[in-house]
Design a protein around this motif. Structure first.
Motif, PDB file in Angstrom:
ATOM      1  N   VAL A  75      57.267  25.980  66.654  1.00 46.82           N
ATOM      2  CA  VAL A  75      56.650  27.188  66.095  1.00 46.82           C
ATOM      3  C   VAL A  75      56.367  28.191  67.203  1.00 46.82           C
ATOM      4  CG1 VAL A  75      54.609  28.131  64.945  1.00 46.82           C
ATOM      5  CG2 VAL A  75      55.633  26.008  64.113  1.00 46.82           C
ATOM      6  N   ASP A  76      55.797  27.700  68.297  1.00 49.56           N
ATOM      7  CA  ASP A  76      55.445  28.588  69.411  1.00 49.56           C
ATOM      8  C   ASP A  76      56.682  29.246  70.016  1.00 49.56           C
ATOM      9  OD1 ASP A  76      52.824  27.809  69.020  1.00 49.56           O
ATOM     10  OD2 ASP A  76      52.828  26.320  70.631  1.00 49.56           O
ATOM     11  N   THR A  77      57.742  28.457  70.234  1.00 47.01           N
ATOM     12  CA  THR A  77      58.964  29.013  70.818  1.00 47.01           C
ATOM     13  C   THR A  77      59.589  30.056  69.903  1.00 47.01           C
ATOM     14  OG1 THR A  77      59.421  26.971  72.032  1.00 47.01           O
ATOM     15  CG2 THR A  77      61.271  28.470  71.694  1.00 47.01           C
ATOM     16  N   LEU A  78      59.668  29.741  68.611  1.00 51.73           N
ATOM     17  CA  LEU A  78      60.275  30.683  67.675  1.00 51.73           C
ATOM     18  C   LEU A  78      59.444  31.955  67.580  1.00 51.73           C
ATOM     19  CD1 LEU A  78      62.421  31.422  65.651  1.00 51.73           C
ATOM     20  CD2 LEU A  78      61.153  30.163  63.891  1.00 51.73           C
ATOM     21  N   ALA A  79      58.124  31.824  67.503  1.00 60.98           N
ATOM     22  CA  ALA A  79      57.267  33.006  67.406  1.00 60.98           C
ATOM     23  C   ALA A  79      57.400  33.893  68.643  1.00 60.98           C
ATOM     24  CB  ALA A  79      55.814  32.583  67.205  1.00 60.98           C
ATOM     25  N   ASP A  80      57.390  33.282  69.827  1.00 56.90           N
ATOM     26  CA  ASP A  80      57.516  34.065  71.062  1.00 56.90           C
ATOM     27  C   ASP A  80      58.882  34.751  71.148  1.00 56.90           C
ATOM     28  OD1 ASP A  80      54.977  33.382  71.871  1.00 56.90           O
ATOM     29  OD2 ASP A  80      55.619  31.796  73.251  1.00 56.90           O
ATOM     30  N   SER A  81      59.935  34.038  70.752  1.00 53.11           N
ATOM     31  CA  SER A  81      61.278  34.621  70.789  1.00 53.11           C
ATOM     32  C   SER A  81      61.393  35.785  69.816  1.00 53.11           C
ATOM     33  CB  SER A  81      62.326  33.549  70.455  1.00 53.11           C
ATOM     34  OG  SER A  81      62.341  32.533  71.439  1.00 53.11           O
ATOM     35  N   LEU A  82      60.859  35.609  68.611  1.00 49.49           N
ATOM     36  CA  LEU A  82      60.889  36.679  67.611  1.00 49.49           C
ATOM     37  C   LEU A  82      60.140  37.908  68.103  1.00 49.49           C
ATOM     38  CD1 LEU A  82      60.280  34.694  64.299  1.00 49.49           C
ATOM     39  CD2 LEU A  82      62.297  36.072  64.836  1.00 49.49           C
ATOM     40  N   TYR A  83      58.957  37.679  68.633  1.00 53.17           N
ATOM     41  CA  TYR A  83      58.135  38.799  69.094  1.00 53.17           C
ATOM     42  C   TYR A  83      58.856  39.568  70.202  1.00 53.17           C
ATOM     43  CZ  TYR A  83      54.068  41.371  70.847  1.00 53.17           C
ATOM     44  OH  TYR A  83      53.205  42.364  71.256  1.00 53.17           O
ATOM     45  N   THR A  84      59.451  38.847  71.147  1.00 51.92           N
ATOM     46  CA  THR A  84      60.168  39.485  72.253  1.00 51.92           C
ATOM     47  C   THR A  84      61.339  40.316  71.748  1.00 51.92           C
ATOM     48  OG1 THR A  84      59.558  37.729  73.807  1.00 51.92           O
ATOM     49  CG2 THR A  84      61.488  39.059  74.354  1.00 51.92           C
ATOM     50  N   GLU A  85      62.116  39.756  70.830  1.00 52.58           N
ATOM     51  CA  GLU A  85      63.294  40.469  70.320  1.00 52.58           C
ATOM     52  C   GLU A  85      62.888  41.683  69.486  1.00 52.58           C
ATOM     53  OE1 GLU A  85      66.350  39.784  71.363  1.00 52.58           O
ATOM     54  OE2 GLU A  85      65.344  38.269  72.588  1.00 52.58           O
ATOM     55  N   LEU A  86      61.857  41.551  68.672  1.00 54.30           N
ATOM     56  CA  LEU A  86      61.412  42.681  67.847  1.00 54.30           C
ATOM     57  C   LEU A  86      60.830  43.797  68.706  1.00 54.30           C
ATOM     58  CD1 LEU A  86      59.773  40.843  64.804  1.00 54.30           C
ATOM     59  CD2 LEU A  86      61.992  42.001  64.902  1.00 54.30           C
ATOM     60  N   LYS A  87      60.103  43.448  69.751  1.00 50.05           N
ATOM     61  CA  LYS A  87      59.557  44.461  70.659  1.00 50.05           C
ATOM     62  C   LYS A  87      60.684  45.214  71.362  1.00 50.05           C
ATOM     63  CE  LYS A  87      55.771  45.027  72.098  1.00 50.05           C
ATOM     64  NZ  LYS A  87      54.790  46.101  71.808  1.00 50.05           N
ATOM     65  N   ALA A  88      61.811  44.539  71.562  1.00 41.90           N
ATOM     66  CA  ALA A  88      62.965  45.174  72.210  1.00 41.90           C
ATOM     67  C   ALA A  88      63.817  45.946  71.205  1.00 41.90           C
ATOM     68  CB  ALA A  88      63.813  44.122  72.911  1.00 41.90           C
ATOM     69  N   GLY A  89      63.436  45.883  69.932  1.00 43.54           N
ATOM     70  CA  GLY A  89      64.155  46.627  68.905  1.00 43.54           C
ATOM     71  C   GLY A  89      65.439  45.969  68.438  1.00 43.54           C
ATOM     72  N   ARG A  90      65.578  44.647  68.684  1.00 39.06           N
ATOM     73  CA  ARG A  90      66.809  43.958  68.310  1.00 39.06           C
ATOM     74  C   ARG A  90      66.659  43.219  66.982  1.00 39.06           C
ATOM     75  NH1 ARG A  90      67.167  43.327  74.160  1.00 39.06           N
ATOM     76  NH2 ARG A  90      65.876  41.444  74.117  1.00 39.06           N
ATOM     77  N   ASP A  91      67.766  43.112  66.263  1.00 44.03           N
ATOM     78  CA  ASP A  91      67.803  42.349  65.025  1.00 44.03           C
ATOM     79  C   ASP A  91      67.830  40.858  65.346  1.00 44.03           C
ATOM     80  OD1 ASP A  91      70.116  44.718  63.547  1.00 44.03           O
ATOM     81  OD2 ASP A  91      67.926  44.703  63.535  1.00 44.03           O
ATOM     82  N   VAL A  92      67.312  40.055  64.426  1.00 45.23           N
ATOM     83  CA  VAL A  92      67.298  38.604  64.599  1.00 45.23           C
ATOM     84  C   VAL A  92      67.762  37.955  63.294  1.00 45.23           C
ATOM     85  CG1 VAL A  92      65.941  36.578  65.202  1.00 45.23           C
ATOM     86  CG2 VAL A  92      65.334  38.799  66.183  1.00 45.23           C
TER      87      VAL A  92
END
Length: 314
Positions: A168-185
């Motif tokens: 959960v922690d890894t996925l949440a951190d990865s999502l947050y990083t990608e969304l802050k960079a403006g990238r689709d996931v």
């Protein structure tokens, strides 16, 4: 994510000119032109320098488990091609992805979260199956197994949004990083992986509200860059914002008892929430004894391209 797009140099032919005296002028070499190879599908997590050139980088967070380590050692690690494991903080652009056997045909990279009772080798098999089915690159976030009863206990705490789960922690951190960079996931999740995905998305939504000060409407807009596909998931609720497609086998007791229910009435009908504008594909195949819950041989056979599924055309 995976190996980042590479460039090749096209050499410009050298020419000579003559001066008024008939002597040949020194040959000049034009600067090399950078071009992307033909028929290359751009990786969803490619990053570019200020000049526009695609950057390449060797992975910085390679993880090597101690000799004889159990599957728990890989809990929450990011999984790449060939069973390579990487620390949770490793940029997704550095993870070497599984690629379709017939070559990459669709842009973007899928992040897959596995269910309970699935070890590292089992997740690797499914990541290759997903790549082959979708035509896209695929990496994973590993949800380790410690046996049925411990895995079931973690599912219960995930259901209550309690306790620590490294995936959960890894996925949440990865999502947050990608969304802050403006990238689709693009996410895919099976069984307990659906619980992990639901929980991580909720964590990201809270983080966007509290840390970034976004309004509920702005949070949903930001989460709209996330595409989610679940298969036999054990989660009954999902936060609004992402674009969802859920696959539910009526013969599979996991989503029937713990997830979004079946095409008929289920015990969770009053509290389930598939996410705003979610599409749910109900089907009936096999039995719990013959693979109704299996992602490779049952659920992926029902999967259609994401954009097609979002129109309700299964």
């Amino acid at each position: 994510m995976g190996t980042i797009g590479r460039t090749s140099n096209n050499t410009i032919a050298r020419t000579t000119t003559t001066t008024g005296t008939g002597a040949a002028a020194p040959a000049k070499t034009a600067p090399p032109v950078t071009a992307k190879p033909a028929n290359t599908v751009k990786d969803g997590f490619d990053t570019k320098s200020s000049s526009g050139a695609v950057r390449t980088a060797a992975p910085t967070g390679v993880f090597t488990a101690p000799a004889g380590a159990k599957d728990k050692a890989y809990d929450g690690k990011i999984m790449g091609k060939g069973g390579q494991a990487f620390d949770a903080s490793t940029p997704l652009s550095q993870i070497p992805a599984y690629e379709p056997k017939g070559g990459v045909k669709q842009p973007g990279t899928i992040i897959y979260v596995n269910g309970m009772m699935t070890d590292k080798a089992g997740q690797e098999t499914t990541m290759q199956a997903i790549a082959d089915k979708t035509g896209q690159k695929t990496i994973g976030i590993h949800n380790s197994t410690e046996g049925f009863f411990k895995d079931l206990g973690q599912c219960i705490t995930d259901k209550m949004d309690k306790g620590k789960n490294p995936a959960v922690d890894t996925l949440a951190d990865s999502l947050y990083t990608e969304l802050k960079a403006g990238r689709d996931v693009h996410l895919m999740a099976h069984s307990q992986g659906g619980l992990i995905t639901s929980r991580a998305l909720s964590d990201v939504a809270k983080r966007l509200r509290i840390e970034d000060g976004l309004s509920p409407a702005q949070v949903q807009e930001k989460l709209g860059k996330v595409s989610v596909e679940t298969f036999g998931a054990a989660a009954a609720t999902y936060p609004d914002g992402p674009k969802y497609v859920h696959y539910v086998n009526d013969k599979d007791p996991v989503p029937g008892l713990f997830g979004l229910g079946t095409s008929g009435k289920g015990p969770l009908d009053l509290i389930k929430h598939a996410g705003k504008d979610a599409k749910i594909h109900y089907f009936s195949e096999k039995s719990i004894f013959s693979g109704a819950h299996n992602i490779n041989d049952t659920y992926l056979n029902q999967r259609v391209p994401f954009d097609q599924a979002r129109t309700g055309n299964f």
